[in-house]
Scaffold this motif. Structure first.
Motif, PDB file in Angstrom:
ATOM      1  N   LYS A  78       0.750  -1.401   0.042  1.00 21.53           N
ATOM      2  CA  LYS A  78      -0.200   0.299   0.305  1.00 21.53           C
ATOM      3  C   LYS A  78       0.986   1.471  -0.294  1.00 21.53           C
ATOM      4  CE  LYS A  78      -2.701  -0.548   2.936  1.00 21.53           C
ATOM      5  NZ  LYS A  78      -4.141  -1.034   4.053  1.00 21.53           N
ATOM      6  N   SER A  79       2.189   1.401   0.654  1.00 23.58           N
ATOM      7  CA  SER A  79       2.643   2.435   0.724  1.00 23.58           C
ATOM      8  C   SER A  79       3.266   2.676  -1.138  1.00 23.58           C
ATOM      9  CB  SER A  79       3.958   2.137   1.985  1.00 23.58           C
ATOM     10  OG  SER A  79       4.862   3.036   1.860  1.00 23.58           O
ATOM     11  N   LYS A  80       4.205   0.988  -1.640  1.00 21.16           N
ATOM     12  CA  LYS A  80       4.678   1.790  -2.941  1.00 21.16           C
ATOM     13  C   LYS A  80       3.648   2.133  -3.482  1.00 21.16           C
ATOM     14  CE  LYS A  80       7.224  -1.729  -2.377  1.00 21.16           C
ATOM     15  NZ  LYS A  80       7.820  -3.614  -2.806  1.00 21.16           N
ATOM     16  N   LEU A  81       2.104   1.906  -3.195  1.00 23.08           N
ATOM     17  CA  LEU A  81       1.039   2.217  -4.439  1.00 23.08           C
ATOM     18  C   LEU A  81       0.551   3.520  -4.469  1.00 23.08           C
ATOM     19  CD1 LEU A  81      -1.441   1.834  -6.448  1.00 23.08           C
ATOM     20  CD2 LEU A  81      -2.877   0.891  -4.746  1.00 23.08           C
ATOM     21  N   LYS A  82       0.233   3.585  -2.945  1.00 20.68           N
ATOM     22  CA  LYS A  82       0.684   5.348  -2.902  1.00 20.68           C
ATOM     23  C   LYS A  82       1.696   6.996  -3.239  1.00 20.68           C
ATOM     24  CE  LYS A  82       1.489   7.302   1.581  1.00 20.68           C
ATOM     25  NZ  LYS A  82       1.243   7.461   2.911  1.00 20.68           N
ATOM     26  N   THR A  83       2.697   5.607  -2.754  1.00 18.00           N
ATOM     27  CA  THR A  83       4.265   6.535  -3.535  1.00 18.00           C
ATOM     28  C   THR A  83       3.969   7.213  -5.149  1.00 18.00           C
ATOM     29  OG1 THR A  83       5.198   5.952  -1.718  1.00 18.00           O
ATOM     30  CG2 THR A  83       6.454   6.543  -4.146  1.00 18.00           C
ATOM     31  N   LEU A  84       3.577   6.003  -5.994  1.00 19.01           N
ATOM     32  CA  LEU A  84       3.476   5.745  -7.293  1.00 19.01           C
ATOM     33  C   LEU A  84       2.156   6.812  -7.528  1.00 19.01           C
ATOM     34  CD1 LEU A  84       2.930   1.791  -8.145  1.00 19.01           C
ATOM     35  CD2 LEU A  84       4.774   3.915  -9.248  1.00 19.01           C
ATOM     36  N   VAL A  85       1.318   6.443  -6.451  1.00 25.40           N
ATOM     37  CA  VAL A  85      -0.099   7.602  -7.223  1.00 25.40           C
ATOM     38  C   VAL A  85       0.428   9.017  -7.086  1.00 25.40           C
ATOM     39  CG1 VAL A  85      -2.373   8.321  -6.572  1.00 25.40           C
ATOM     40  CG2 VAL A  85      -1.566   5.960  -6.363  1.00 25.40           C
ATOM     41  N   LEU A  86       1.268   9.771  -5.941  1.00 26.23           N
ATOM     42  CA  LEU A  86       1.802  10.314  -5.455  1.00 26.23           C
ATOM     43  C   LEU A  86       2.521  10.961  -6.887  1.00 26.23           C
ATOM     44  CD1 LEU A  86       1.912  10.316  -2.026  1.00 26.23           C
ATOM     45  CD2 LEU A  86       0.504  12.413  -3.203  1.00 26.23           C
ATOM     46  N   GLY A  97      -1.702  19.537 -23.017  1.00 20.35           N
ATOM     47  CA  GLY A  97      -2.202  19.951 -21.671  1.00 20.35           C
ATOM     48  C   GLY A  97      -3.504  19.876 -21.063  1.00 20.35           C
ATOM     49  N   TYR A  98      -4.068  19.848 -21.358  1.00 17.56           N
ATOM     50  CA  TYR A  98      -5.616  19.766 -20.738  1.00 17.56           C
ATOM     51  C   TYR A  98      -5.652  17.753 -20.384  1.00 17.56           C
ATOM     52  CZ  TYR A  98     -10.487  17.999 -20.314  1.00 17.56           C
ATOM     53  OH  TYR A  98     -11.285  17.733 -19.827  1.00 17.56           O
ATOM     54  N   TRP A  99      -5.150  17.251 -21.667  1.00 18.54           N
ATOM     55  CA  TRP A  99      -5.626  16.049 -21.709  1.00 18.54           C
ATOM     56  C   TRP A  99      -4.626  15.479 -20.748  1.00 18.54           C
ATOM     57  CZ3 TRP A  99      -9.888  14.405 -23.169  1.00 18.54           C
ATOM     58  CH2 TRP A  99     -10.260  14.801 -24.081  1.00 18.54           C
ATOM     59  N   LEU A 100      -3.096  15.278 -20.528  1.00 16.77           N
ATOM     60  CA  LEU A 100      -2.035  14.797 -18.948  1.00 16.77           C
ATOM     61  C   LEU A 100      -3.044  15.653 -17.111  1.00 16.77           C
ATOM     62  CD1 LEU A 100       0.881  16.492 -20.647  1.00 16.77           C
ATOM     63  CD2 LEU A 100       0.312  14.050 -20.121  1.00 16.77           C
ATOM     64  N   TRP A 101      -3.632  16.725 -17.372  1.00 13.92           N
ATOM     65  CA  TRP A 101      -4.392  17.716 -15.767  1.00 13.92           C
ATOM     66  C   TRP A 101      -5.521  16.773 -16.176  1.00 13.92           C
ATOM     67  CZ3 TRP A 101      -8.674  21.500 -16.588  1.00 13.92           C
ATOM     68  CH2 TRP A 101      -9.079  22.272 -14.860  1.00 13.92           C
ATOM     69  N   LEU A 102      -6.408  16.734 -16.667  1.00 12.21           N
ATOM     70  CA  LEU A 102      -7.166  15.127 -16.551  1.00 12.21           C
ATOM     71  C   LEU A 102      -6.122  13.819 -16.560  1.00 12.21           C
ATOM     72  CD1 LEU A 102     -10.837  13.988 -17.386  1.00 12.21           C
ATOM     73  CD2 LEU A 102      -9.877  13.535 -19.256  1.00 12.21           C
ATOM     74  N   SER A 103      -5.560  13.503 -16.805  1.00  9.96           N
ATOM     75  CA  SER A 103      -5.061  12.492 -16.608  1.00  9.96           C
ATOM     76  C   SER A 103      -4.598  12.047 -15.320  1.00  9.96           C
ATOM     77  CB  SER A 103      -3.713  12.076 -17.553  1.00  9.96           C
ATOM     78  OG  SER A 103      -4.241  11.541 -18.248  1.00  9.96           O
ATOM     79  N   SER A 104      -4.108  13.841 -14.854  1.00 14.22           N
ATOM     80  CA  SER A 104      -3.690  13.451 -13.626  1.00 14.22           C
ATOM     81  C   SER A 104      -4.434  13.534 -12.374  1.00 14.22           C
ATOM     82  CB  SER A 104      -2.725  15.526 -13.196  1.00 14.22           C
ATOM     83  OG  SER A 104      -3.094  15.628 -11.795  1.00 14.22           O
ATOM     84  N   CYS A 105      -5.628  14.525 -12.703  1.00 13.61           N
ATOM     85  CA  CYS A 105      -7.116  13.885 -11.534  1.00 13.61           C
ATOM     86  C   CYS A 105      -7.442  12.712 -12.017  1.00 13.61           C
ATOM     87  CB  CYS A 105      -8.072  14.538 -12.153  1.00 13.61           C
ATOM     88  SG  CYS A 105      -7.407  16.640 -12.133  1.00 13.61           S
ATOM     89  N   LEU A 106      -7.284  12.063 -12.816  1.00 13.34           N
ATOM     90  CA  LEU A 106      -7.889  10.573 -12.693  1.00 13.34           C
ATOM     91  C   LEU A 106      -7.020   9.531 -12.179  1.00 13.34           C
ATOM     92  CD1 LEU A 106     -10.351   8.427 -14.150  1.00 13.34           C
ATOM     93  CD2 LEU A 106      -8.797   8.577 -16.573  1.00 13.34           C
ATOM     94  N   THR A 107      -5.801   9.501 -12.339  1.00  7.33           N
ATOM     95  CA  THR A 107      -4.831   8.315 -11.848  1.00  7.33           C
ATOM     96  C   THR A 107      -5.394   9.225  -9.851  1.00  7.33           C
ATOM     97  OG1 THR A 107      -3.572   9.194 -13.590  1.00  7.33           O
ATOM     98  CG2 THR A 107      -2.526   8.581 -11.225  1.00  7.33           C
ATOM     99  N   ALA A 125      -8.951  11.767   1.128  1.00  3.69           N
ATOM    100  CA  ALA A 125      -8.584  11.928   0.102  1.00  3.69           C
ATOM    101  C   ALA A 125      -9.393  11.070  -1.446  1.00  3.69           C
ATOM    102  CB  ALA A 125      -7.429  11.482  -0.174  1.00  3.69           C
ATOM    103  N   TRP A 126      -9.872  10.121  -1.838  1.00  9.20           N
ATOM    104  CA  TRP A 126     -10.501   9.836  -2.461  1.00  9.20           C
ATOM    105  C   TRP A 126     -11.617  10.881  -3.057  1.00  9.20           C
ATOM    106  CZ3 TRP A 126     -15.242   8.432  -3.356  1.00  9.20           C
ATOM    107  CH2 TRP A 126     -16.524   7.857  -2.525  1.00  9.20           C
ATOM    108  N   LEU A 127     -12.671  11.173  -1.720  1.00  9.90           N
ATOM    109  CA  LEU A 127     -13.149  12.241  -2.408  1.00  9.90           C
ATOM    110  C   LEU A 127     -12.986  13.337  -3.013  1.00  9.90           C
ATOM    111  CD1 LEU A 127     -16.008  12.160   0.711  1.00  9.90           C
ATOM    112  CD2 LEU A 127     -16.451  11.350  -1.131  1.00  9.90           C
ATOM    113  N   PHE A 128     -11.917  14.152  -2.276  1.00  8.87           N
ATOM    114  CA  PHE A 128     -11.657  15.555  -2.775  1.00  8.87           C
ATOM    115  C   PHE A 128     -10.933  14.902  -4.412  1.00  8.87           C
ATOM    116  CE2 PHE A 128     -11.958  16.442   1.066  1.00  8.87           C
ATOM    117  CZ  PHE A 128     -11.811  18.090   1.211  1.00  8.87           C
ATOM    118  N   PHE A 150      -7.421   9.898  -8.738  1.00 10.15           N
ATOM    119  CA  PHE A 150      -9.041   9.392  -8.064  1.00 10.15           C
ATOM    120  C   PHE A 150      -8.656   7.797  -8.038  1.00 10.15           C
ATOM    121  CE2 PHE A 150     -13.042   7.145  -9.580  1.00 10.15           C
ATOM    122  CZ  PHE A 150     -13.684   7.347  -8.205  1.00 10.15           C
ATOM    123  N   VAL A 151      -8.419   7.966  -8.601  1.00  3.31           N
ATOM    124  CA  VAL A 151      -8.327   5.828  -9.469  1.00  3.31           C
ATOM    125  C   VAL A 151      -7.380   5.211  -8.175  1.00  3.31           C
ATOM    126  CG1 VAL A 151      -7.174   3.554 -10.250  1.00  3.31           C
ATOM    127  CG2 VAL A 151      -8.502   5.923 -11.322  1.00  3.31           C
ATOM    128  N   GLY A 152      -6.179   5.987  -8.292  1.00  3.86           N
ATOM    129  CA  GLY A 152      -5.156   5.429  -6.850  1.00  3.86           C
ATOM    130  C   GLY A 152      -6.150   5.309  -4.991  1.00  3.86           C
TER     131      GLY A 152
END
Length: 150
Positions: free
Chosen positions: A14-22, A124-134, A87-90, A136-138
């Motif tokens: 879980k710690s590794k996953l959290k690091t990957l998400v961040l 830039g928008y699609w990367l920003w969206l990907s950041s939000c999606l990554t 964190a997931w709600l935000f 959230f999923v994480g």
């Protein structure tokens, strides 16, 4: 009571996953800043321009309301580092604000209140969206794992 071997492995995973998400979420966000966010008849705007001046246009509503995704995304990263449940709600709220940008056909571009049609949405928008999606999923995955192993 000390952790069993299985519990210790789960904590480490879980710690590794959290690091990957961040790293993934913040990396995509930073990468987005150096790319075109959207284009109008007046030219293209980079994501860093949208980040720095977008808050000024929020009072006008419309597409500028998507700017709220930025502070919500940052709050979700902070909460994730502190292992907070919310964190997931935000991150979900940030994702929804980010997606809302696609709903609008025009955007305010100057202090005089002139709106122009959005001609193109850039990388830039699609990367920003990907950041939000990554993020959230994480966050959601980590939350589900925590509930499942409680």
């Amino acid at each position: 009571m000390p952790f069993s071997d299985d519990e210790q492995i789960l904590v480490e995973e879980k710690s590794k996953l959290k690091t990957l998400v961040l790293i993934g979420g913040t990396g995509l966000f930073v990468l987005s800043l150096f790319n075109v966010c959207f284009c109008t008849d007046n030219g293209c705007r980079t994501s860093i321009e949208a980040l720095l001046i977008g808050w000024l246009a929020m009072s006008t509503g419309g597409a500028a309301i998507a700017w709220l995704a930025n502070p919500l995304l940052i709050v979700s990263w902070v909460l994730l580092t502190k292992n907070k449940k919310s964190a997931w709600l935000f991150s979900l709220t940030a994702l929804l604000f980010c997606i809302s940008f696609l709903k609008f056909q025009t955007i305010i571009e100057n202090e005089a209140g002139h709106y122009n049609p959005i001609k193109r949405i850039g990388l830039g928008y699609w990367l920003w969206l990907s950041s939000c999606l990554t993020t959230f999923v994480g966050c959601l995955t980590l939350r589900i794992l925590k509930i499942k192993n409680s």
